[in-house]
Every structure is written in structure tokens, then in C-alpha cells.
Motif scaffolding. Sequence first.
Motif, mmCIF file in Angstrom:
data_model
loop_
_atom_site.group_PDB
_atom_site.id
_atom_site.type_symbol
_atom_site.label_atom_id
_atom_site.label_comp_id
_atom_site.label_asym_id
_atom_site.label_seq_id
_atom_site.Cartn_x
_atom_site.Cartn_y
_atom_site.Cartn_z
ATOM 1 N N THR A 47 23.252 -61.246 -23.472
ATOM 2 C CA THR A 47 22.259 -61.943 -24.291
ATOM 3 C C THR A 47 20.996 -61.090 -24.343
ATOM 4 N N THR A 79 28.869 -65.107 -30.819
ATOM 5 C CA THR A 79 28.595 -66.286 -30.004
ATOM 6 C C THR A 79 29.830 -66.640 -29.192
ATOM 7 N N GLU A 80 29.585 -67.371 -28.129
ATOM 8 C CA GLU A 80 30.660 -67.890 -27.279
ATOM 9 C C GLU A 80 30.618 -69.409 -27.354
ATOM 10 N N GLU A 83 27.910 -71.855 -25.576
ATOM 11 C CA GLU A 83 26.702 -71.103 -25.217
ATOM 12 C C GLU A 83 25.676 -71.226 -26.325
ATOM 13 N N ARG A 84 24.415 -71.393 -25.973
ATOM 14 C CA ARG A 84 23.357 -71.505 -26.977
ATOM 15 C C ARG A 84 22.869 -70.144 -27.447
ATOM 16 N N SER A 85 22.928 -69.153 -26.593
ATOM 17 C CA SER A 85 22.410 -67.829 -26.932
ATOM 18 C C SER A 85 23.475 -66.966 -27.592
ATOM 19 N N PHE A 87 25.223 -63.306 -28.157
ATOM 20 C CA PHE A 87 25.539 -62.168 -27.306
ATOM 21 C C PHE A 87 25.598 -60.903 -28.163
#
Length: 166
Positions: A47, A79-80, A83-85, A87
Motif C-alpha cells: 500500500t 485491490t484485494e 481491503e480498503r487501501s 496496493f
Amino acid sequence: MSPRPAMPEEMTRFIEDFGLLFEERGSTRMAGRIYAYLLVCDPPGQTASQIVEALGVSKGSVSSAMRFLTQLERVERYTEPGERSAFYRAKAANPRELFGYMMAGIVRVKTMAERGLSILPPRRPERRERLERLLDTYTLLEKELTALIARVEKAEKKPKRRRRRP
């Protein structure tokens, strides 16, 4: 903010030297440092906050560099689930992509040389010589880069051998 974990000296030096390499080539040192970090970090996806923490740099400088690196297609954003962030990871090199900007520059110089030759009188060879040499050089570069791309693509199709560490 807690102190960032110590990175091995060899890795720190690699990252810094990569930054200098980018800077020497007309880019920013920060873009080079981030790209180098993404080439060697574990896990490969990071991130922006992790990059800030690992390199000890500002969020703004990471944001600017990531925008530049994603536009160059050296880094991809993903994105994952859960997860909010977002990558970021270094993209695998594709010879056509990797050499594409080089080829575009070569073609542009050739086009400009041809344009320059078209405006010079043919009966004045001394005025045309510099542009003709430039055109000849860039024509050769285009031919050789095309051949290099083909060889790299062919090599990538062969089964991979694992490299042994020295």
C-alpha cells in the motif's frame, strides 16, 4: 509514527542507486526509489502507507511518484477483497512495453530527420550530411531494436532456468 524497521544496507543502497539512475535518465529520484523498492519488497504488493513507512518519505511524494509510474506502466495498482487501501506492485517486464517508448523516440527522430532533409536543397550535400548521418543512425537503431525485441520474446518462451545465487 513508529520507527520503520531497518532494511538491510545492501537493499537500501540498491534502492538509493536505482533512484539516482532514474534521476540521471530525466525522471525523479523518488520514482526510481519506489520502483526499486517494489522490485525487491516482500510481499510484492504494497500500500502507499507501507511504501511511506518503508522508505521514510512523505505521502505526497509517494502519491506523485505512483501516478507517474502507473502512467509509465512500470507499476500497477490493484485491490484485494476486503481491503480498503489500494496496493501497488512492479509490473512484469514485457519487451514490447519495455522498449516501446524507445522505439517511439527513434521513430520520432527519424521523422524529424526526414522532414529536415525534405526542406534542404538536394544540391547542397554539405548542409544535408548531418541529417543524413542522423537518419542513417536512427534507421539502424530501429532495425536493431526490432531484432532485439524479437530475440527477447523468443527467449521468454523458452523454459526458465532458476538462477543460482553467487
